[in-house]
Structure formats: structure tokens, C-alpha cells
Design a protein around this motif. Structure first.
Motif, PDB file in Angstrom:
ATOM      1  N   PHE A  37       0.860  -1.180   0.000  1.00 21.45           N
ATOM      2  CA  PHE A  37       0.000   0.000   0.000  1.00 21.45           C
ATOM      3  C   PHE A  37       0.900   1.236   0.000  1.00 21.45           C
ATOM      4  CE2 PHE A  37      -2.745   3.268   1.240  1.00 21.45           C
ATOM      5  CZ  PHE A  37      -4.063   2.852   1.314  1.00 21.45           C
ATOM      6  N   ILE A  60      -1.129  -4.358  -5.414  1.00 19.06           N
ATOM      7  CA  ILE A  60      -0.603  -3.037  -5.058  1.00 19.06           C
ATOM      8  C   ILE A  60      -1.740  -2.014  -4.987  1.00 19.06           C
ATOM      9  CG2 ILE A  60       0.958  -1.149  -5.762  1.00 19.06           C
ATOM     10  CD1 ILE A  60       2.801  -3.202  -6.986  1.00 19.06           C
ATOM     11  N   PHE A  61      -1.789  -1.295  -3.863  1.00 20.32           N
ATOM     12  CA  PHE A  61      -2.723  -0.189  -3.661  1.00 20.32           C
ATOM     13  C   PHE A  61      -1.920   1.105  -3.610  1.00 20.32           C
ATOM     14  CE2 PHE A  61      -5.147  -3.721  -2.118  1.00 20.32           C
ATOM     15  CZ  PHE A  61      -6.486  -3.372  -2.269  1.00 20.32           C
ATOM     16  N   ALA A  62      -2.529   2.217  -4.038  1.00 17.90           N
ATOM     17  CA  ALA A  62      -1.812   3.479  -3.928  1.00 17.90           C
ATOM     18  C   ALA A  62      -2.755   4.655  -3.753  1.00 17.90           C
ATOM     19  CB  ALA A  62      -0.948   3.705  -5.164  1.00 17.90           C
ATOM     20  N   VAL A  63      -2.295   5.601  -2.968  1.00 16.19           N
ATOM     21  CA  VAL A  63      -2.983   6.879  -2.800  1.00 16.19           C
ATOM     22  C   VAL A  63      -2.002   7.962  -3.240  1.00 16.19           C
ATOM     23  CG1 VAL A  63      -4.077   8.464  -1.164  1.00 16.19           C
ATOM     24  CG2 VAL A  63      -4.157   5.990  -0.737  1.00 16.19           C
ATOM     25  N   PHE A  66       0.471   5.047 -10.597  1.00 15.90           N
ATOM     26  CA  PHE A  66      -0.809   4.492 -11.058  1.00 15.90           C
ATOM     27  C   PHE A  66      -0.656   3.505 -12.221  1.00 15.90           C
ATOM     28  CE2 PHE A  66      -2.469   8.375  -8.837  1.00 15.90           C
ATOM     29  CZ  PHE A  66      -3.092   7.677  -7.805  1.00 15.90           C
ATOM     30  N   TYR A 119       1.327   1.066 -11.972  1.00 16.90           N
ATOM     31  CA  TYR A 119       1.714  -0.210 -11.357  1.00 16.90           C
ATOM     32  C   TYR A 119       0.680  -0.756 -10.383  1.00 16.90           C
ATOM     33  CZ  TYR A 119       6.323   1.501 -12.854  1.00 16.90           C
ATOM     34  OH  TYR A 119       7.383   1.989 -13.571  1.00 16.90           O
ATOM     35  N   VAL A 120      -0.461  -0.045 -10.226  1.00 18.63           N
ATOM     36  CA  VAL A 120      -1.386  -0.438  -9.165  1.00 18.63           C
ATOM     37  C   VAL A 120      -2.435  -1.445  -9.620  1.00 18.63           C
ATOM     38  CG1 VAL A 120      -1.190   1.739  -7.923  1.00 18.63           C
ATOM     39  CG2 VAL A 120      -3.018   1.447  -9.622  1.00 18.63           C
ATOM     40  N   ASP A 121      -2.970  -2.155  -8.622  1.00 17.65           N
ATOM     41  CA  ASP A 121      -4.205  -2.899  -8.842  1.00 17.65           C
ATOM     42  C   ASP A 121      -5.374  -1.987  -8.496  1.00 17.65           C
ATOM     43  OD1 ASP A 121      -3.363  -5.747  -9.532  1.00 17.65           O
ATOM     44  OD2 ASP A 121      -2.067  -5.245  -7.847  1.00 17.65           O
ATOM     45  N   TYR A 122      -5.253  -1.266  -7.376  1.00 24.94           N
ATOM     46  CA  TYR A 122      -6.278  -0.311  -6.967  1.00 24.94           C
ATOM     47  C   TYR A 122      -5.624   0.992  -6.549  1.00 24.94           C
ATOM     48  CZ  TYR A 122      -8.780  -4.710  -6.730  1.00 24.94           C
ATOM     49  OH  TYR A 122      -9.308  -5.926  -7.044  1.00 24.94           O
ATOM     50  N   GLY A 123      -6.086   2.085  -7.143  1.00 28.42           N
ATOM     51  CA  GLY A 123      -5.517   3.376  -6.776  1.00 28.42           C
ATOM     52  C   GLY A 123      -6.611   4.387  -6.531  1.00 28.42           C
ATOM     53  N   ILE A 124      -6.273   5.417  -5.779  1.00 30.42           N
ATOM     54  CA  ILE A 124      -7.209   6.529  -5.614  1.00 30.42           C
ATOM     55  C   ILE A 124      -6.435   7.835  -5.724  1.00 30.42           C
ATOM     56  CG2 ILE A 124      -7.095   6.387  -3.067  1.00 30.42           C
ATOM     57  CD1 ILE A 124     -10.119   7.339  -3.150  1.00 30.42           C
ATOM     58  N   VAL A 125      -7.000   8.746  -6.537  1.00 32.65           N
ATOM     59  CA  VAL A 125      -6.371  10.047  -6.729  1.00 32.65           C
ATOM     60  C   VAL A 125      -6.994  11.003  -5.719  1.00 32.65           C
ATOM     61  CG1 VAL A 125      -5.917  11.922  -8.347  1.00 32.65           C
ATOM     62  CG2 VAL A 125      -6.138   9.567  -9.194  1.00 32.65           C
TER      63      VAL A 125
END
Lengths: 313, 257
Positions: free
Chosen positions: A257, A277-280, A289, A291-297
Motif C-alpha cells: 500500500f 498493489i494499492f496506492a494513494v 498508477f 503499477y497499481v491494482d487499486y488506486g485513488i487520486v
């Protein structure tokens, strides 16, 4: 893939031996294992699939394992065949590999993740801190490799298996290193490389106070806290053992994360082994973004507390 | 005591880019002293402060990057008394067993009591040069040295942090040791040491002067390519209002369970 007629194997750490033997079984017809220790250690080598054991005697507190390099080199060269020696990728394994390399005029490759025997012996290992994989071809009659974990599946031990054991006389090394003390190492404070879940913090976290919030979120996830290089080296907000990426830690968790991390490749190479992979990040064009599976901008200041309440609910 | 500290110039990894075909582009990456070798130099400098009549020679093998005056000043500003570089076009991309052979010839020419290397370099991280060098020279050699406890004429006492234990070793000199990155925190050169570095002597040797003819290619480098990326879901929620965060939290909760 063709097999070699005989593979030599050694591990200075007992727990690494099964994997080294498994690789030997996959790559060779005969698996000759050097053992320093007791009869139980010899039997353990057979149980994991060694066909031949070359017994170097009991553990001797005066000697360091590297002192056995001449004994091993002489045994290997007496066999007079094209061969491969596999060693555990420990500090001692690497010291032995280089010493044997000179003594046997053999090519050496360390931390190998993949071996192929097609047109000679080829070995792949990480280079440039994980940015790339280097492939090397070993041209010498004896090839020496320290093998990374995870390359070969360990066979279940079968105590019914036996083989031929031969005692080898110790060959006194020319060099003069005396071991005057040996003690167990103090436990590592953190081992991110083995963590199942990791939260990584980058510059986008904004302030050192926010690290507390990230730590709370990380604890709720049952994760270890890591960081990007600037957080450890420029800001010095976290220890060097926690920085992920080139020349830092390489992760293999189920979940990574990334909080406020832009996602430069130099960081990502440390995280790409993650299953999910998660990312904020507030910048929707941040490389993270890709490389992520789930991201939030969005804003970490808003998202972190909201996630904390959501996970507590 | 005559100390040699070896170092390698490597490209700054933060400036290496990966091309679409997976090859690495190091054109924008300036050469820097391999970080592990900074620890080796620092270990030499600390040792010198403990021993009277001690000198440090920095030594490197490579291509034309070693001609760069800035790179020379950089290494000398960290404490060595002088510098020996072995430069040859064909030393541009040496593999460790070859580097060890060139260093052996240079060290035999200059003489030494102790050679200090880093455990590995940031490019190929082969972790072999110091050990192979010591073995070729036929002197005591060991890696993973994490502390130098004491030095006296003809003998060095060191600590070695291994994977599961710590060893205290007495090493008879001459010797070659490779030090781990945790041995020290390399000091940052001051303006004074940077200015002084320009006046320190530099010896430049060629392959011919060292009578190095062909040496074996026990290993050859076939390729260096960035690994293929794993396919990802790439579900990116744009915006941080309550509902969007809730949606993201749901994905996270699913993954955690």
C-alpha cells in the motif's frame, strides 16, 4: 534442459540445504553434498535427495567455514568432470564461491534466480539494485553459483533414502585467519522483505506528524511500515532498513500500500514483487498508477483518516 | 602500514532509465563512487587515525571515466593520501574475476599490508572482487567485515556479521578484507579536504605497464534487461469524496480478508 552428470552442493546454514539439494536433483544425475557436522546432518542430506555425501568432519569452533575451501576444491578437481557447484547465497556461501572460483579457475555468479543448462551454464541475477536482470554465461569447466531462495521447490524429506558417504581429509588452508569468538546475532528489528503486508510512505505524506497516522493505518492492516528513499535518506524520518527500492529492501508481500509515493522505477523495483498493489496519490499522472491494482487520486490527509475509520468499522 | 582502498565508479542509479525494449539507459547517469566503496575508504581513514606511520592509496580499474578530474578529486577528498588508477579501453566492462586480476597486478607493483574493498558494487553486485583479489594474491581474505576492532603490526582483529552469527577474527597481514555497508557512516568531504585533494599525487597505469596480456573470460555477460512487469488491475478512482473513498476502502477490505 539437459542434465549434468554430477552437481556439488553445500550450505553453511542447515535450513538452506534442502533447497540447494532440490536444485541439484533438478539439474544433475548425481548430487554430491559436502557436509560439516554430525551423522544426523549426513542423514538429513540423504533424506532431501543427496546421492553422495562428502563428509568434512565435525563442526570445529577454531575453524571458519571458509577454511574448507581448499578441501572442497581438491575434492571437486579430483573428480575431473565438467560440473556445477551450488552454494547457499549467504555471506559464507559467497566467500567460499569466490575462493573456489580462484582455486578451480571457475566462473562464479552470485544470488542466481534462474539457471539453464543448454549451451553451457547460464545464470540470471539481479543487477542495478533490481532495475534489471543480468544473464551471464559461465565458460569454465567448473561453474560456481550461489543460488537465491525460491528458485527450486524443496522435496519432502524421506528418511528411507540413503546414499554413499565418504570421509574427506581436511586440507590445511594457506591463509591465516583465526576465529577467536563466535556468538549468535541479535535479532533483527524489522524484516520488511518477509512481511506479508507493507505500507510504504513517500514524500506526499507531507509532514512527520502524518507518519503517526500512516502508522495507525498500517497497524490496522497488520502491515509493516516502510518508506521511499527520500524519507529515509533526506528527511531521515525512518531507518535505512525500511526503505524500499534500488539498494534498499526488495518486497514480496501479499499487499503493498503506497501512500504519497510518486512511483519512480527506482522505488517500484522494490515493490513489484507484491501480489496486490494499492496506492494513494494526489497527482493522477504519478507513475505509481501504472503499477497499481487499486488506486485513488486524492489527498492523503483526507483519505488516511477515512480509511482508518472504515477499517475500524 | 600501507593500506590500499579499492573503489569502482558506477552510474548514479537514480538517473538510470529503462527503455521500452527493457534495456537500461545510463547516458544521463553520472558516474559516482560505488556507495559500498565509500565505506571501504572510510574504514581505511579510521584505521589510519589509530596507527602511526600509515598511508592510504585509493585504487581503481576501469575505462576513461577514471580520467575525469572531478571523480579523482572526489575519491581523494575522502582521505586517501594518493591515487592509483589503471585505465584501459578494454577495462570498460570488466567482470569481477578480471577486475581482481588487474588489481592484483597493480597491488603487487605498489606493495601493501592491507587492502580494503566494499562487499559489492551497485551495478552488477557480483560481490567477488575483494575475495578473488585476496585469493589471487595468496593472502588472508574475508568478506562481510562489519567492524575493525584493533590493528597492530602484522595483525588485524575484526568482527564479521553473518546471516545468523557474529564472528571475531584475527587476520594475519598482509590481507584483503571486504567490508559491509553497515561498518560505518562515510563522512562527507569538507571544503578544506576538497581543496587539498587537488594537490594529492595521482599515478595512472596502463595494461601494458602492468604487463597484463590476455586474461581468461571465465564468465561472460550475455545481457542486462529490465524484467517484464506483472499485469495489474489498474483500477484507479479519481477523486476523494466520501463515496469514492468508501469504494476504495471496499477494495482494500476485500484484499485484507
Amino acid at each position: 534442459m539437459s542434465k549434468l552428470s554430477n552437481i556439488w552442493v553445500f550450505s553453511d546454514i542447515a535450513s538452506r540445504l534442502p533447497e540447494m539439494i532440490a536444485a541439484g536433483v533438478a539439474l544433475g544425475e548425481k548430487v554430491s553434498t559436502f557436509v560439516i557436522g554430525t551423522e544426523a546432518d549426513i542423514n538429513a542430506a540423504f533424506s532431501y535427495g543427496a546421492t553422495h555425501v562428502y563428509y568434512l568432519g565435525d563442526k570445529d569452533s577454531q575453524k571458519i567455514t571458509e577454511d574448507y575451501s581448499h578441501t572442497m576444491a581438491q575434492t571437486i578437481s579430483a573428480a575431473a568432470e565438467n560440473t556445477l557447484m551450488l552454494l547457499a547465497p549467504t555471506k559464507r556461501g559467497k566467500a567460499l564461491a569466490s575462493k573456489l572460483g580462484v582455486q578451480l579457475q571457475a566462473g562464479v555468479v552470485n544470488d542466481v534466480i534462474e539457471i539453464s543448462i543448454e549451451d553451457g551454464i547460464r545464470a540470471k541475477h539481479m543487477a542495478y539494485g533490481g532495475l534489471a536482470i543480468a544473464e551471464e554465461k559461465i565458460n569454465s569447466p567448473v561453474a560456481i553459483i550461489t543460488l537465491s531462495s525460491g528458485a527450486y521447490e524443496v522435496q519432502a524429506a524421506d528418511t528411507a533414502r540413503t546414499g554413499e558417504a565418504v570421509s574427506v581429509a581436511f586440507v590445511e588452508p594457506a591463509s591465516t585467519i583465526k576465529c577467536v569468538e563466535r556468538r549468535a546475532k541479535q535479532g533483527e528489528s524489522v524484516n520488511l522483505g518477509k512481511a506479508k503486508r507493507v505500507v510504504g510512505v513517500g514524500n506526499g505524506i507531507g509532514s512527520q506528524e502524518n507518519l503517526q497516522v500512516a502508522a495507525e493505518l498500517s497497524a490496522l492492516m497488520g502491515a509493516e511500515l516502510g518508506c521511499s528513499r527520500p524519507i529515509a535518506e533526506t528527511e531521515k524520518w525512518m531507518e535505512r532498513e525500511r526503505y524500499i527500492g534500488v539498494s534498499g529492501v526488495m518486497l514480496k508481500p501479499e499487499i503493498y500500500f503506497a501512500l504519497g509515493i510518486s512511483g519512480q522505477i527506482q522505488h517500484m523495483v522494490g515493490a513489484l514483487g507484491s501480489q496486490t498493489i494499492f496506492a494513494v496519490n494526489k497527482d493522477k499522472n504519478a507513475p505509481i498508477f501504472q503499477y497499481v491494482d487499486y488506486g485513488i487520486v486524492g489527498d492523503v490527509n483526507k483519505i488516511m483518516p477515512a480509511l482508518i475509520s472504515a477499517l475500524k468499522a | 602500514m600501507k593500506i590500499i582502498t579499492c573503489y569502482k565508479l558506477v552510474p548514479e542509479e537514480q538517473d538510470i532509465t529503462v527503455a521500452a525494449d527493457g534495456s537500461l539507459d545510463t547516458n544521463k547517469a553520472a558516474p559516482k563512487i560505488n556507495p559500498f566503496d565509500l565505506c571501504a575508504v572510510e574504514a581505511g581513514v579510521q584505521l589510519k587515525s589509530l596507527i602511526e606511520g600509515c598511508s592510504i592509496t585509493a585504487m581503481s580499474v576501469g575505462g576513461k571515466a577514471l580520467e575525469n578530474p572531478k571523480a579523482r578529486k572526489d575519491i581523494l577528498s575522502r582521505g586517501p593520501d594518493d591515487l592509483t588508477v589503471v585505465i584501459d579501453e578494454k577495462f570498460e566492462q570488466l567482470l569481477p574475476h578480471q577486475t581482481a586480476r588487474v588489481l592484483m597486478a597493480a597491488a603487487q607493483k605498489s606493495g601493501f599490508d592491507l587492502i580494503i574493498c566494499g562487499d559489492g558494487s551497485g551495478d552488477l553486485y557480483a560481490q567477488q572482487v575483494g575475495l578473488q583479489l585476496g585469493e589471487l594474491l595468496g593472502v588472508a581474505n574475508i568478506n562481510a567485515v562489519s567492524k575493525i576492532i584493533s590493528a597492530e603490526p602484522g595483525k588485524l582483529t575484526v568482527e564479521r556479521a553473518l546471516d545468523n552469527e557474529v564472528e571475531v577474527l584475527e587476520i594475519t597481514l598482509p590481507a584483503v578484507i571486504s567490508v559491509s555497508a553497515d561498518i560505518n557512516e562515510p563522512s562527507i568531504p569538507s571544503m578544506k579536504t576538497i581543496l587539498a585533494a587537488a594537490k594529492k599525487p595521482v599515478t595512472s597505469l596502463s595494461a601494458t605497464e602492468l604487463e597484463l596480456t590476455e586474461f581468461p573470460a571465465l564468465v561472460e555477460l550475455v545481457s542486462v534487461i529490465a524484467p517484464e512487469q506483472k499485469a495489474r488491475q489498474k483500477i484507479v478512482i479519481e477523486g476523494d469524496d466520501e463515496q469514492q473513498i468508501a469504494q476504495f476502502a471496499e477494495h482494500l477490505r476485500n484484499a485484507l480478508n
